[in-house]
Design an enzyme around this catalytic site. Structure first.
Site, PDB file in Angstrom:
ATOM      1  N   ASP A   1       0.789  -1.686  -0.321  1.00 41.97           N
ATOM      2  CA  ASP A   1       0.023  -0.094   0.098  1.00 41.97           C
ATOM      3  C   ASP A   1       1.032   1.041  -0.061  1.00 41.97           C
ATOM      4  OD1 ASP A   1       0.741  -1.059   2.721  1.00 41.97           O
ATOM      5  OD2 ASP A   1      -0.325   0.703   3.542  1.00 41.97           O
TER       6      ASP A   1
ATOM      7  N   SER B   1       1.729   4.718  -0.862  1.00 37.87           N
ATOM      8  CA  SER B   1       1.584   5.649  -1.705  1.00 37.87           C
ATOM      9  C   SER B   1       2.398   6.017  -2.607  1.00 37.87           C
ATOM     10  CB  SER B   1       1.344   6.747  -0.466  1.00 37.87           C
ATOM     11  OG  SER B   1       2.480   7.242   0.501  1.00 37.87           O
TER      12      SER B   1
ATOM     13  N   THR C   1       5.903   7.028  -1.651  1.00 36.47           N
ATOM     14  CA  THR C   1       7.020   6.110  -0.604  1.00 36.47           C
ATOM     15  C   THR C   1       7.563   4.864  -2.190  1.00 36.47           C
ATOM     16  OG1 THR C   1       5.858   6.413   0.909  1.00 36.47           O
ATOM     17  CG2 THR C   1       7.240   4.496   0.946  1.00 36.47           C
TER      18      THR C   1
ATOM     19  N   LYS D   1      -6.612  -0.928   6.521  1.00 39.05           N
ATOM     20  CA  LYS D   1      -5.362  -0.188   7.254  1.00 39.05           C
ATOM     21  C   LYS D   1      -5.068   1.168   7.585  1.00 39.05           C
ATOM     22  CE  LYS D   1      -0.879  -0.027   6.714  1.00 39.05           C
ATOM     23  NZ  LYS D   1       0.165   1.004   5.785  1.00 39.05           N
TER      24      LYS D   1
ATOM     25  N   GLU E   1      -2.976  -0.500  13.003  1.00 44.16           N
ATOM     26  CA  GLU E   1      -1.217  -0.399  13.311  1.00 44.16           C
ATOM     27  C   GLU E   1      -0.715   0.819  14.004  1.00 44.16           C
ATOM     28  OE1 GLU E   1      -0.198  -0.374   9.650  1.00 44.16           O
ATOM     29  OE2 GLU E   1       1.961  -0.398   9.685  1.00 44.16           O
TER      30      GLU E   1
ATOM     31  N   LYS F   1      -1.811  -4.483  14.166  1.00 42.77           N
ATOM     32  CA  LYS F   1      -0.402  -4.538  12.691  1.00 42.77           C
ATOM     33  C   LYS F   1       0.453  -3.612  14.381  1.00 42.77           C
ATOM     34  CE  LYS F   1       1.588  -3.880   8.871  1.00 42.77           C
ATOM     35  NZ  LYS F   1       1.266  -3.936   7.515  1.00 42.77           N
TER      36      LYS F   1
ATOM     37  N   SER G   1       7.391  -4.779   9.301  1.00 47.35           N
ATOM     38  CA  SER G   1       8.123  -4.901   9.933  1.00 47.35           C
ATOM     39  C   SER G   1       9.675  -3.760   9.906  1.00 47.35           C
ATOM     40  CB  SER G   1       8.855  -5.511   8.569  1.00 47.35           C
ATOM     41  OG  SER G   1       8.737  -4.844   7.422  1.00 47.35           O
ATOM     42  N   GLY G   2       8.676  -2.977   9.962  1.00 48.89           N
ATOM     43  CA  GLY G   2       9.418  -1.621  10.069  1.00 48.89           C
ATOM     44  C   GLY G   2      11.529  -0.936   9.917  1.00 48.89           C
ATOM     45  N   GLY G   3      11.371  -1.662   8.941  1.00 49.18           N
ATOM     46  CA  GLY G   3      13.046  -1.361   8.597  1.00 49.18           C
ATOM     47  C   GLY G   3      14.232  -2.459   9.163  1.00 49.18           C
TER      48      GLY G   3
HETATM   49  C1  5MM Z   1       3.685  -0.364   2.496  1.00 56.11           C
HETATM   50  O1  5MM Z   1       4.840   0.474   3.284  1.00 56.11           O
HETATM   51  C2  5MM Z   1       3.001   1.314   4.138  1.00 56.11           C
HETATM   52  C3  5MM Z   1       3.455   3.231   4.133  1.00 56.11           C
HETATM   53  O2  5MM Z   1       3.120   3.763   3.342  1.00 56.11           O
HETATM   54  P1  5MM Z   1       3.233   4.906   3.247  1.00 56.11           P
HETATM   55  O3  5MM Z   1       4.444   5.711   4.041  1.00 56.11           O
HETATM   56  O4  5MM Z   1       3.238   5.214   1.928  1.00 56.11           O
HETATM   57  O5  5MM Z   1       1.579   5.520   3.830  1.00 56.11           O
HETATM   58  C4  5MM Z   1       3.341   1.425   5.674  1.00 56.11           C
HETATM   59  O6  5MM Z   1       2.098   1.848   6.602  1.00 56.11           O
HETATM   60  C5  5MM Z   1       3.152  -0.315   5.636  1.00 56.11           C
HETATM   61  O7  5MM Z   1       1.752  -0.940   5.420  1.00 56.11           O
HETATM   62  C6  5MM Z   1       3.690  -1.095   7.209  1.00 56.11           C
HETATM   63  O8  5MM Z   1       4.913  -0.428   7.391  1.00 56.11           O
HETATM   64  C7  5MM Z   1       4.559  -1.867   6.799  1.00 56.11           C
HETATM   65  O9  5MM Z   1       5.671  -2.201   6.354  1.00 56.11           O
HETATM   66  P2  5MM Z   1       6.722  -2.335   6.658  1.00 56.11           P
HETATM   67  O10 5MM Z   1       8.100  -1.716   5.353  1.00 56.11           O
HETATM   68  O11 5MM Z   1       7.315  -1.373   7.754  1.00 56.11           O
HETATM   69  O12 5MM Z   1       6.782  -4.127   6.748  1.00 56.11           O
END
Ligand code: 5MM
Length: 343
Positions: free
Chosen positions: A23, A25, A28, A136, A179, A224, A266-268
């Site tokens: 998802d 944007s 990103t 979400k 989340e 989440k 996963s957050g990085g």
């Molecule tokens: C896929 O990234 C999502 C955020 O996109 P935007 O910052 O463009 O809104 C994000 O919300 C994601 O779904 C979660 O943070 C989990 O992604 P990670 O990369 O942390 O596993």
């Protein structure tokens, strides 16, 4: 598939499966495409996501749901098939990101509150028609000890918005993914693991109190959260066993057993660490809820790199995606082994 919220939530955390967060944007995904020197056009975004959703084995066996961005839920594959249809045919649940992003919190420098409640009821009705059965909303909490962050105002405002979002989703027949993310890679990110524990515990307690106030049915949500990890720049990093132990302790202290499942972000974290942490928690014994993944970066990084924006690399990218999806599927059952990473 059953339309009951409880059944949709159960399907999202089915044993050995997890959620693909696709998802990003437009801003990103541009950052991701910049890493591989690919132009951020609508067609490239479609081709990249179509490549993921047509990864038959990964999608059929290891992915229970996909979080989409507004543009993607309306897009068609190159042959005219709606992308939502590809996801459904693979047996996964289509979902949609409905927040409008984390915006500066007035009066609280350095902090954000996630916006998007205005008009949400109408948007959810449209997304339901487009095929979404879960949604979400991501709240972002930054720890900056020197600046006294986070403030209780920031945590309260974000928890309140999450609960109002969740109630609106359930009214629309859509399962809310709730989340609240405590950043591990924010502007300073030098906090230790204990601080992450305290802030996560505080945040989750506040979120569940707000969900109760808004009469949200816990059986019909998926949480989440972040794992309990030190900041990315902390001088002392934690062993995987410590991350698993503290994360489980924090979740057991805050998340009611009525919640069917917890799907981590996963957050990085590196791909493999995100898998190992999930595995260790599931291998630790029986738990009141399912524990699985809802990874963005940790599921996609290797595939994105292998794809590199070139049609001739689709098969290699799908193989990379399958590998990560399979490793995380095993971790969701506590059956992952390090040796399988190189197999
Ligand atoms: C896929 O990234 C999502 C955020 O996109 P935007 O910052 O463009 O809104 C994000 O919300 C994601 O779904 C979660 O943070 C989990 O992604 P990670 O990369 O942390 O596993």
């Amino acid at each position: 598939m059953s339309e009951r919220l409880e059944d949709i939530a159960e399907a999202m955390v089915a044993t050995g499966q997890g959620i693909l967060a696709a998802d990003e944007s437009t801003g990103t995904i541009k950052k991701r495409f910049d890493q591989i020197g690919t132009e951020n056009t609508e067609d490239n975004r479609r081709d990249y996501r179509e490549m993921l959703f047509r990864s038959t084995e990964a999608m059929n066996y290891y992915i229970s749901g996909v979080i989409l961005f507004d543009e993607t839920i309306r897009q068609k594959a190159a042959d005219g098939t709606p992308l939502v249809e590809l996801i459904r045919k693979a047996g996964a649940v289509p979902g949609i990101k409905v927040d409008k992003g984390a915006k500066p919190l007035a009066g609280f420098p350095g902090e954000t509150v996630t916006e998007g409640l205005d008009g949400l009821r109408e948007r959810l009705a449209e997304y339901y028609e487009l095929g979404a059965r879960f949604a979400k909303w991501r709240a972002v909490i930054d720890i900056s000890e020197d600046d006294g962050l986070p403030s209780s105002t920031c945590i309260q405002a974000n928890a309140h918005a999450l609960a109002r979002y969740a109630a609106l989703c359930q009214e629309a027949g859509i399962v809310p993914i709730v989340e609240p993310e405590i950043l591990m890679d924010g502007p300073t990110a030098a906090h230790d693991i204990e601080t992450c524990y305290e802030v996560t515990e505080w945040t989750l307690n506040t979120v569940f109190s707000e969900l109760f106030q808004m009469d949200v049915m816990l059986e019909g949500i998926v949480l989440k959260p972040n794992m309990i990890v030190p900041g990315k720049n902390a001088p002392i990093q934690a062993a995987p066993e410590e991350v698993a132990e503290l994360t489980l302790r924090c979740l057991k202290a805050t998340v009611p057993a009525a919640v069917p499942g917890i799907a981590f972000l996963s957050g990085g974290q590196s791909d493999e660490l995100a898998t190992e942490h999930l595995h260790l928690m599931n291998a630790a014994g029986s738990l009141p809820w399912k524990l699985t993944f809802s990874y963005g970066r940790a599921l996609q990084q290797a595939a994105l790199k292998a794809w590199g924006g070139k049609p001739e690399n689709v098969a290699a990218a799908q193989a990379a995606f399958l590998h990560r999806a399979k490793m995380n599927g095993l971790a969701a059952k506590g059956e992952w082994q390090k040796a399988l990473e190189s197999a």
